[in-house]
Enzyme design. Structure first.
Site, PDB file in Angstrom:
ATOM      1  N   GLY A 146       3.898   6.160   3.275  1.00 62.23           N
ATOM      2  CA  GLY A 146       4.739   5.087   3.797  1.00 62.23           C
ATOM      3  C   GLY A 146       6.234   5.216   3.529  1.00 62.23           C
ATOM      4  CB  VAL A 195       7.044  -1.524   6.810  1.00 61.64           C
ATOM      5  CG1 VAL A 195       7.522  -0.122   7.191  1.00 61.64           C
ATOM      6  CG2 VAL A 195       8.210  -2.367   6.292  1.00 61.64           C
ATOM      7  CE1 TYR A 228       3.164  -6.983  -2.349  1.00 61.76           C
ATOM      8  CE2 TYR A 228       3.764  -8.467  -0.555  1.00 61.76           C
ATOM      9  CZ  TYR A 228       3.892  -7.243  -1.201  1.00 61.76           C
ATOM     10  OH  TYR A 228       4.767  -6.295  -0.711  1.00 61.76           O
TER      11      TYR A 228
HETATM   12  P1  NDP Z   1       1.914   2.416   1.067  1.00 65.71           P
HETATM   13  O1  NDP Z   1       0.571   1.892   0.712  1.00 65.71           O
HETATM   14  O2  NDP Z   1       2.029   3.281   2.277  1.00 65.71           O
HETATM   15  O3  NDP Z   1       2.553   3.182  -0.174  1.00 65.71           O
HETATM   16  C1  NDP Z   1       2.440   2.705  -1.475  1.00 65.71           C
HETATM   17  C2  NDP Z   1       2.865   3.794  -2.460  1.00 65.71           C
HETATM   18  O4  NDP Z   1       2.805   3.259  -3.786  1.00 65.71           O
HETATM   19  C3  NDP Z   1       1.966   5.016  -2.403  1.00 65.71           C
HETATM   20  O5  NDP Z   1       2.766   6.177  -2.402  1.00 65.71           O
HETATM   21  C4  NDP Z   1       1.162   4.914  -3.696  1.00 65.71           C
HETATM   22  O6  NDP Z   1       0.919   6.214  -4.193  1.00 65.71           O
HETATM   23  C5  NDP Z   1       2.131   4.181  -4.625  1.00 65.71           C
HETATM   24  N1  NDP Z   1       1.404   3.482  -5.673  1.00 65.71           N
HETATM   25  C6  NDP Z   1       0.561   2.431  -5.522  1.00 65.71           C
HETATM   26  N2  NDP Z   1      -0.002   2.110  -6.705  1.00 65.71           N
HETATM   27  C7  NDP Z   1       0.504   2.973  -7.623  1.00 65.71           C
HETATM   28  C8  NDP Z   1       0.309   3.159  -9.009  1.00 65.71           C
HETATM   29  N3  NDP Z   1      -0.535   2.388  -9.717  1.00 65.71           N
HETATM   30  N4  NDP Z   1       0.992   4.148  -9.636  1.00 65.71           N
HETATM   31  C9  NDP Z   1       1.832   4.948  -8.952  1.00 65.71           C
HETATM   32  N5  NDP Z   1       2.066   4.830  -7.632  1.00 65.71           N
HETATM   33  C10 NDP Z   1       1.407   3.854  -6.970  1.00 65.71           C
HETATM   34  O7  NDP Z   1       2.854   1.126   1.231  1.00 65.71           O
HETATM   35  P2  NDP Z   1       4.397   0.951   1.627  1.00 65.71           P
HETATM   36  O8  NDP Z   1       5.057   2.253   1.804  1.00 65.71           O
HETATM   37  O9  NDP Z   1       4.447  -0.010   2.740  1.00 65.71           O
HETATM   38  O10 NDP Z   1       4.933   0.205   0.341  1.00 65.71           O
HETATM   39  C11 NDP Z   1       6.004   0.658  -0.462  1.00 65.71           C
HETATM   40  C12 NDP Z   1       6.700  -0.535  -1.088  1.00 65.71           C
HETATM   41  O11 NDP Z   1       7.266  -1.362  -0.077  1.00 65.71           O
HETATM   42  C13 NDP Z   1       5.793  -1.444  -1.915  1.00 65.71           C
HETATM   43  O12 NDP Z   1       6.486  -1.849  -3.071  1.00 65.71           O
HETATM   44  C14 NDP Z   1       5.538  -2.621  -0.992  1.00 65.71           C
HETATM   45  O13 NDP Z   1       5.234  -3.792  -1.691  1.00 65.71           O
HETATM   46  C15 NDP Z   1       6.880  -2.708  -0.288  1.00 65.71           C
HETATM   47  N6  NDP Z   1       6.874  -3.414   0.986  1.00 65.71           N
HETATM   48  C16 NDP Z   1       6.052  -3.016   2.011  1.00 65.71           C
HETATM   49  C17 NDP Z   1       6.051  -3.711   3.211  1.00 65.71           C
HETATM   50  C18 NDP Z   1       5.132  -3.382   4.347  1.00 65.71           C
HETATM   51  O14 NDP Z   1       4.947  -4.234   5.245  1.00 65.71           O
HETATM   52  N7  NDP Z   1       4.550  -2.199   4.407  1.00 65.71           N
HETATM   53  C19 NDP Z   1       6.972  -4.841   3.418  1.00 65.71           C
HETATM   54  C20 NDP Z   1       7.760  -5.186   2.281  1.00 65.71           C
HETATM   55  C21 NDP Z   1       7.729  -4.469   1.121  1.00 65.71           C
HETATM   56  P3  NDP Z   1      -0.447   6.727  -4.869  1.00 65.71           P
HETATM   57  O15 NDP Z   1      -1.576   5.946  -4.270  1.00 65.71           O
HETATM   58  O16 NDP Z   1      -0.492   8.196  -4.579  1.00 65.71           O
HETATM   59  O17 NDP Z   1      -0.242   6.458  -6.312  1.00 65.71           O
HETATM   60  C1  8X3 Z   2       4.920  -6.833   2.794  1.00 63.82           C
HETATM   61  C2  8X3 Z   2       5.266  -7.797   3.883  1.00 63.82           C
HETATM   62  O1  8X3 Z   2       4.743 -10.040   4.896  1.00 63.82           O
HETATM   63  O2  8X3 Z   2       2.869  -8.634   4.324  1.00 63.82           O
HETATM   64  O3  8X3 Z   2       5.602  -7.098   1.615  1.00 63.82           O
HETATM   65  O4  8X3 Z   2       4.121  -9.710   2.606  1.00 63.82           O
HETATM   66  S1  8X3 Z   2       4.181  -9.095   3.908  1.00 63.82           S
END
Ligand code: NDP
Ligand code: 8X3
Length: 254
Positions: free
Chosen positions: A16, A187, A154
């Site tokens: 992501g 996203v 969350y």
């Molecule tokens: P993904 O699930 O695609 O990516 C999440 C990443 O976090 C992975 O690379 C995973 O790697 C890593 N991760 C999760 N748990 C752990 C852990 N315990 N230790 C180390 N690494 C960890 O999600 P996104 O790219 O969407 O999310 C990235 C950030 O953006 C997050 O903080 C999320 O809350 C935030 N966000 C996302 C939104 C969305 O709609 N997608 C909107 C707003 C914020 P691995 O499993 O290899 O450890």
């Molecule tokens: C991720 C966006 O709206 O699912 O942080 O909480 S939402």
């Protein structure tokens, strides 16, 4: 700004937003420390990005305080001089009313999104303070600005990221360290697949009938905040897809 030689550590680089950010920073000559738990993905991405820049990787779980410390302290001297920390690792686990929520999901969100961010920051801040420079970018969320139904824990974890960002900016201010929070809306990444525990149909529905943000959009925002002049810090940014007006107001076609 010439980014050559700037060392950026990206947590959650295996998927992501983190993966897209790592790619874009590599193409812009940042040196990279890629972090995550899935070593196969770390290896593959390291190999790919080595075509652009110097890359190393660290495989650790941000929940485990000792693992975090040992991993970051194991970096060779050159790599310890981290200029940029992207605190991106995190996820939602479940979407349930608080009265029926799972304690395991609560632990995961608080331990990863809040405590994990703190553990990693602590290890990296020390060097930034000594060098009197650095930039920390925390991934918050629209969920850290507005609570939505069933978002309870969350949202609380992302409100905490918002508060910690403000606190870090204050405490690190005397050392010239920049601290930024980026708060994306929807996203399309593996985020919903993780939230719904692998249920692909349910995950797909989140983005149905609208054009969501893509990981590259947030990577682009991160590159923007990292490349402002030395005297400028972007403190706080909310980034939404046009179809989304708030955490709960979304327009879908059909
Ligand atoms: P993904 O699930 O695609 O990516 C999440 C990443 O976090 C992975 O690379 C995973 O790697 C890593 N991760 C999760 N748990 C752990 C852990 N315990 N230790 C180390 N690494 C960890 O999600 P996104 O790219 O969407 O999310 C990235 C950030 O953006 C997050 O903080 C999320 O809350 C935030 N966000 C996302 C939104 C969305 O709609 N997608 C909107 C707003 C914020 P691995 O499993 O290899 O450890
Ligand atoms: C991720 C966006 O709206 O699912 O942080 O909480 S939402």
């Amino acid at each position: 700004m010439n980014n050559s030689g700037r060392i950026a550590m990206v947590t959650g680089a295996t998927s992501g937003i983190g993966e897209a950010t790592a790619r874009l920073l590599a193409q812009n000559q940042f040196q990279l420390i890629l972090c995550g738990r899935r070593s196969d993905r770390l290896e593959k991405l390291s190999t790919e990005l080595s075509a652009y820049t110097q890359v190393t990787s660290l495989c650790f779980d941000v929940r485990d305080r000792d693992e975090v410390k040992n991993a970051i302290q194991s970096l060779p001297i050159h790599w310890k001089e981290i200029d940029v920390l992207i605190n991106n690792a995190g996820n939602a686990h479940g979407l349930d009313p608080v009265q029926t929520g799972s304690e395991d999901d609560w632990d995961a969100m608080i331990d990863i999104n809040v405590k994990g961010l703190l553990y990693v920051s602590k290890q990296v801040m020390e060097g930034m303070i000594a060098r009197k420079r650095g930039h920390i970018v925390n991934l918050g969320s629209i969920a850290g600005k507005e609570v939505y139904t069933n978002g309870n824990v969350y949202c609380a974890s992302k409100f905490a990221v918002d508060a910690l960002t403000k606190g870090m900016r204050m405490d690190l201010n005397p050392f010239g360290i920049k601290v930024t929070a980026i708060h994306p809306g929807m996203v399309d990444t593996e985020f919903s697949l993780v939230r719904f525990k692998g249920d692909e149909e349910r995950a797909k529905k989140v983005y149905q009938g609208l054009t969501p943000l893509y990981a590259n959009d947030i990577a682009d925002t991160i590159l923007y905040v990292l490349t402002r002049p030395a005297h400028v810090v972007i403190a706080d940014m909310v980034v939404l897809p046009v179809a989304q007006a708030s955490a709960t107001v979304v327009t879908r076609n059909g």
